[in-house]
Design a protein around this motif. Sequence first.
Motif, PDB file in Angstrom:
ATOM      1  N   ALA A 120      -7.773 -23.326 -10.067  1.00 53.88           N
ATOM      2  CA  ALA A 120      -6.736 -24.356  -9.972  1.00 53.88           C
ATOM      3  C   ALA A 120      -5.470 -23.829  -9.299  1.00 53.88           C
ATOM      4  O   ALA A 120      -5.005 -22.739  -9.599  1.00 53.88           O
ATOM      5  CB  ALA A 120      -6.421 -24.883 -11.366  1.00 53.88           C
ATOM      6  N   ALA A 121      -4.961 -24.599  -8.366  1.00 53.31           N
ATOM      7  CA  ALA A 121      -3.707 -24.364  -7.641  1.00 53.31           C
ATOM      8  C   ALA A 121      -3.745 -23.176  -6.682  1.00 53.31           C
ATOM      9  O   ALA A 121      -2.747 -22.874  -6.039  1.00 53.31           O
ATOM     10  CB  ALA A 121      -2.536 -24.220  -8.608  1.00 53.31           C
ATOM     11  N   SER A 122      -4.872 -22.483  -6.544  1.00 53.17           N
ATOM     12  CA  SER A 122      -4.908 -21.322  -5.655  1.00 53.17           C
ATOM     13  C   SER A 122      -5.140 -21.699  -4.193  1.00 53.17           C
ATOM     14  O   SER A 122      -4.701 -20.986  -3.294  1.00 53.17           O
ATOM     15  CB  SER A 122      -5.967 -20.326  -6.114  1.00 53.17           C
ATOM     16  OG  SER A 122      -7.252 -20.896  -6.036  1.00 53.17           O
ATOM     17  N   LEU A 123      -5.787 -22.814  -3.942  1.00 55.01           N
ATOM     18  CA  LEU A 123      -6.095 -23.213  -2.573  1.00 55.01           C
ATOM     19  C   LEU A 123      -4.819 -23.490  -1.780  1.00 55.01           C
ATOM     20  O   LEU A 123      -4.597 -22.913  -0.720  1.00 55.01           O
ATOM     21  CB  LEU A 123      -7.005 -24.439  -2.556  1.00 55.01           C
ATOM     22  CG  LEU A 123      -7.374 -24.993  -1.182  1.00 55.01           C
ATOM     23  CD1 LEU A 123      -8.153 -23.961  -0.392  1.00 55.01           C
ATOM     24  CD2 LEU A 123      -8.176 -26.255  -1.320  1.00 55.01           C
ATOM     25  N   GLY A 124      -3.979 -24.355  -2.299  1.00 61.39           N
ATOM     26  CA  GLY A 124      -2.730 -24.690  -1.612  1.00 61.39           C
ATOM     27  C   GLY A 124      -1.834 -23.479  -1.429  1.00 61.39           C
ATOM     28  O   GLY A 124      -1.205 -23.304  -0.381  1.00 61.39           O
ATOM     29  N   ALA A 125      -1.769 -22.626  -2.443  1.00 61.98           N
ATOM     30  CA  ALA A 125      -0.938 -21.422  -2.357  1.00 61.98           C
ATOM     31  C   ALA A 125      -1.458 -20.476  -1.280  1.00 61.98           C
ATOM     32  O   ALA A 125      -0.674 -19.873  -0.538  1.00 61.98           O
ATOM     33  CB  ALA A 125      -0.894 -20.723  -3.708  1.00 61.98           C
ATOM     34  N   ALA A 126      -2.765 -20.344  -1.164  1.00 67.05           N
ATOM     35  CA  ALA A 126      -3.355 -19.416  -0.195  1.00 67.05           C
ATOM     36  C   ALA A 126      -3.109 -19.854   1.245  1.00 67.05           C
ATOM     37  O   ALA A 126      -2.930 -19.020   2.125  1.00 67.05           O
ATOM     38  CB  ALA A 126      -4.849 -19.272  -0.444  1.00 67.05           C
TER      39      ALA A 126
END
Length: 107
Positions: A68-74
Motif C-alpha cells: 500500500a502507498a508504495s507505487l505512487g511514492a516510487a
Amino acid sequence: MSNEKALGLLGLCARAGRLLSGEQACDQAVKKQSAYLILIDESASFNTRKGMTDACAYYQVPARFLPAASLGAAIGRPGRMVCAVTDRKLAERLMQLLPEKPLENID
C-alpha cells in the motif's frame, strides 16, 4: 530487500519514460498490447483491482501487487494506484524482483 530494489527500478523506469500511470492509460496499454507488466497498489479500490486483473488475464499481461502507498511514492506521483511498464527488459527484471502473490477477495 528485493522490494526496495524493485521500487528503485520502478523509479528509474518512470524517469526513463517507460512507464504509464493511471487506470485509463494502463487499460489502453493492456488492450493495445504495449504493456509488458501491470503494477497495482494493494490499497487500490476493489473495482480498480478487479478491472485491471481481469484485463490482464484476458490479454495475458502479467500483473503484480505492491504494498500500500508504495507505487505512487516510487514513481514520484503520490496517489497513483496502477502503472504499466512499457519496456520488455525492465518488466522482466521487475517480475524477477517482485513475487507473484494474488490479492485475496478479488473475485
